[in-house]
Design a protein around this motif. Structure first.
Motif, PDB file in Angstrom:
ATOM      1  N   UNK A 202      -9.100 -15.483  43.318  1.00 49.12           N
ATOM      2  CA  UNK A 202      -9.626 -15.222  44.647  1.00 49.12           C
ATOM      3  C   UNK A 202     -10.939 -15.976  44.847  1.00 49.12           C
ATOM      4  N   UNK A 203     -11.074 -16.611  46.012  1.00 49.32           N
ATOM      5  CA  UNK A 203     -12.275 -17.385  46.290  1.00 49.32           C
ATOM      6  C   UNK A 203     -12.156 -18.823  45.867  1.00 49.32           C
ATOM      7  N   UNK A 204     -11.146 -19.126  45.053  1.00 47.99           N
ATOM      8  CA  UNK A 204     -10.914 -20.496  44.637  1.00 47.99           C
ATOM      9  C   UNK A 204      -9.977 -21.199  45.601  1.00 47.99           C
ATOM     10  N   UNK A 205      -9.574 -22.395  45.221  1.00 53.25           N
ATOM     11  CA  UNK A 205      -8.676 -23.184  46.077  1.00 53.25           C
ATOM     12  C   UNK A 205      -7.510 -23.726  45.266  1.00 53.25           C
ATOM     13  N   UNK A 206      -6.646 -22.857  44.746  1.00 48.22           N
ATOM     14  CA  UNK A 206      -5.491 -23.361  43.994  1.00 48.22           C
ATOM     15  C   UNK A 206      -4.596 -24.199  44.901  1.00 48.22           C
ATOM     16  N   UNK A 207      -4.082 -25.285  44.343  1.00 48.45           N
ATOM     17  CA  UNK A 207      -3.284 -26.199  45.157  1.00 48.45           C
ATOM     18  C   UNK A 207      -1.782 -26.049  44.931  1.00 48.45           C
ATOM     19  N   UNK A 208      -1.387 -25.548  43.755  1.00 48.93           N
ATOM     20  CA  UNK A 208       0.050 -25.424  43.488  1.00 48.93           C
ATOM     21  C   UNK A 208       0.320 -24.334  42.459  1.00 48.93           C
ATOM     22  N   UNK A 209       1.365 -23.555  42.741  1.00 50.52           N
ATOM     23  CA  UNK A 209       1.911 -22.591  41.791  1.00 50.52           C
ATOM     24  C   UNK A 209       3.362 -22.976  41.519  1.00 50.52           C
ATOM     25  N   UNK A 210       3.793 -22.775  40.287  1.00 49.79           N
ATOM     26  CA  UNK A 210       5.200 -22.952  39.933  1.00 49.79           C
ATOM     27  C   UNK A 210       5.725 -21.601  39.465  1.00 49.79           C
ATOM     28  N   UNK A 211       6.847 -21.187  40.018  1.00 55.10           N
ATOM     29  CA  UNK A 211       7.478 -19.924  39.625  1.00 55.10           C
ATOM     30  C   UNK A 211       8.864 -20.240  39.073  1.00 55.10           C
ATOM     31  N   UNK A 212       9.096 -19.870  37.818  1.00 54.39           N
ATOM     32  CA  UNK A 212      10.371 -20.128  37.166  1.00 54.39           C
ATOM     33  C   UNK A 212      11.181 -18.835  37.131  1.00 54.39           C
ATOM     34  N   UNK A 213      12.410 -18.887  37.607  1.00 53.20           N
ATOM     35  CA  UNK A 213      13.268 -17.709  37.576  1.00 53.20           C
ATOM     36  C   UNK A 213      14.076 -17.575  38.846  1.00 53.20           C
ATOM     37  N   UNK A 214      15.194 -16.859  38.759  1.00 55.18           N
ATOM     38  CA  UNK A 214      16.113 -16.743  39.896  1.00 55.18           C
ATOM     39  C   UNK A 214      16.347 -15.316  40.330  1.00 55.18           C
ATOM     40  N   UNK A 215      15.620 -14.357  39.759  1.00 53.14           N
ATOM     41  CA  UNK A 215      15.853 -12.952  40.072  1.00 53.14           C
ATOM     42  C   UNK A 215      14.913 -12.406  41.126  1.00 53.14           C
ATOM     43  N   UNK A 216      14.977 -11.086  41.319  1.00 53.39           N
ATOM     44  CA  UNK A 216      14.173 -10.413  42.329  1.00 53.39           C
ATOM     45  C   UNK A 216      12.683 -10.643  42.125  1.00 53.39           C
ATOM     46  N   UNK A 217      12.227 -10.513  40.888  1.00 48.61           N
ATOM     47  CA  UNK A 217      10.798 -10.687  40.616  1.00 48.61           C
ATOM     48  C   UNK A 217      10.343 -12.100  40.941  1.00 48.61           C
ATOM     49  N   UNK A 218      11.152 -13.089  40.605  1.00 48.12           N
ATOM     50  CA  UNK A 218      10.796 -14.478  40.899  1.00 48.12           C
ATOM     51  C   UNK A 218      10.662 -14.689  42.400  1.00 48.12           C
ATOM     52  N   UNK A 219      11.623 -14.198  43.162  1.00 47.71           N
ATOM     53  CA  UNK A 219      11.579 -14.366  44.618  1.00 47.71           C
ATOM     54  C   UNK A 219      10.386 -13.629  45.218  1.00 47.71           C
TER      55      UNK A 219
END
Length: 450
Positions: A202-219
């Motif tokens: 919080x307060x930062x400027x993240x430019x990219x997240x990668x989420x690996x997975x195909x289930x409910x939690x991933x979505x």
């Protein structure tokens, strides 16, 4: 060699519970309700030990708009005792929200609300639980070659203590599962820790997240990060063309019925495998259709507007992770072309599921008295008791880790209320049988003398 007496030697517990998640909270409630309606001599004494400092259930995944995937009627008690004062409806009444919930016309509460219900229920039985206490060992207490009791060693801030029991109920939950060769770090997370880790950004400027997975939690992770960080790109990586919808239709949901546990337990191995193949899409690597539609709408809208932040690398697999001081580089391989794509990100989130805790890990030498099947898995009886050698008179019961014997509901809430009732019935029945067996030689002796 004389065995050390437990610290509470004056009390031998009928049951000691290891862990205090929803399953063992339900167990404590069932015990409380039993003890309230029986004579003093039939009371079951019990205590539970939980290493967390307070009750907590997947706190890192309590996203504010995420809902439960089971009906509120599958709470800790209702299927076992519909009139229980520990039900979700009684919780709502105590919070002044019962009418509001009814007007909401929804069977599926917010996950954060159901967690609050669990906390409320746990507080009703807090005289049976010691938080901040980790069970570190279990040892047998033998007499004439028979294991009559189990000594449970517990570690807390005050040091080690010893407690004696006739039965154990293991409810140690699930362990986060990471992709092979990938370790959790400051920039590589498991989705179980999403909300606890994300605060530091919080307060930062993240430019990219990668989420690996195909289930409910991933979505859910993809949707939450996309909303919370409006300037960041969110990349979902999975080996399918897209998220697959969960089958929550009425007929398919019968796989979660209590009677389905009986069917699964008695079925031949090949039928068990077929049932898991047929109905795995009720729970594994599937997503609620409303969330799938929402993510697709977001993706399409961004394409129309030319502001694409939501990307999906489908039919692809994560093959390498390289963490650097200011970023993490993930290499993603197309399963179709074999092309490898490096992606730099601020954070890589692995929504790659869980594995059950090893039920024998705590048992030490007692594990040698537990039976295994041909595949090396612990054998479990229909009453959720580990199958053991006859000289182990104590019962060791599992709440979780029984999918291979009891089916898909092993680690799910759907059958929790029924399961704890069956475990309690088993403990009571075996206690009566043991008392009868111990009394029989005396009675036979008197008969012979006469």
């Amino acid at each position: 060699m004389a065995q050390a007496l437990p610290d509470d030697a004056s009390l031998i517990h009928d049951l000691i519970g290891v862990g205090f998640g929803p399953s063992n909270v339900a167990m404590a409630i069932a015990l409380n309700e039993h003890n309230a309606r029986v004579d003093r001599q039939e009371v079951v004494s019990a205590h539970f030990f939980e290493q967390q400092p307070s009750f907590g259930w997947h706190r890192g995944m309590l996203i504010d708009d995420a809902t439960m995937q089971v009906s509120f009627l599958k709470d800790l008690v209702t299927l076992r005792n519909p009139s229980s004062e520990y039900s979700f409806l009684c919780y709502l009444k105590s919070k002044g929200r019962l009418i509001d919930f009814i007007n909401h016309k929804n069977l599926f509460p917010l996950r954060v609300e159901f967690h609050d219900y669990f906390e409320w229920a746990a507080a009703q039985v807090d005289d049976m639980i010691s938080y901040g206490h980790e069970v570190v060992a279990v040892t047998p207490v033998t007499r004439d070659g028979v294991v009559e009791y189990l000594d449970v060693t517990v570690r807390s801030a005050e040091g080690l203590s010893l407690h004696r029991a006739r039965n154990l109920v293991l409810g140690t939950g699930l362990r986060p599962l990471m992709p092979e060769g990938v370790a959790r770090t400051d920039r590589v997370w498991h989705n179980a820790e999403l909300l606890t880790k994300i605060e530091a950004l919080e307060g930062g400027s993240p430019s990219r997240f990668i989420v690996v997975g195909a289930g409910q939690s991933a979505a859910e992770n993809v949707a939450h990060l996309h909303r919370r960080f409006p300037r960041a790109e969110i990349c979902g990586v999975f080996s399918r063309y897209g998220y697959s919808p969960a089958d929550d239709s009425g007929f398919a949901n019968r796989i979660f019925d209590p009677s389905a546990v009986d069917d699964y337990f008695t079925a031949p191995d090949e039928v068990k495998r077929s049932l898991m193949d047929y109905h795995g899409n009720t729970n594994y690597s599937v997503v609620d259709i409303d969330l799938i539609d929402d993510l697709y709408r977001r993706m399409y809208q961004e394409k129309v507007l030319g502001t694409e932040r939501l990307r999906f690398l489908n039919v692809s697999r994560l093959i390498d992770v390289d963490e650097r001081p200011d970023k993490v580089r993930a290499t993603v391989k197309s399963l179709v072309t074999g092309e490898e794509t490096p992606l730099d990100a601020d954070v890589l989130v692995c929504a790659t599921g869980y594995s059950p805790a090893d039920p024998l890990r705590l048992l030490g030498e007692i594990a040698d008295r537990c039976h295994s099947d041909d595949e090396g898995r612990v054998r479990v009886e229909r009453d959720y008791r580990i199958a053991t050698h006859p000289e182990l008179r104590c019962g060791i019961y599992l709440q979780g880790g029984t999918e291979h014997t009891h089916g898909i509901t092993s680690d799910l809430l759907s059958n929790t209320a029924i399961r704890v009732g069956e475990i309690l019935d088993s403990i009571l029945d075996r206690s009566l049988k043991t008392a009868s067996d111990e009394a029989r030689p005396i009675a036979d002796g008197i008969g012979t003398a006469r």
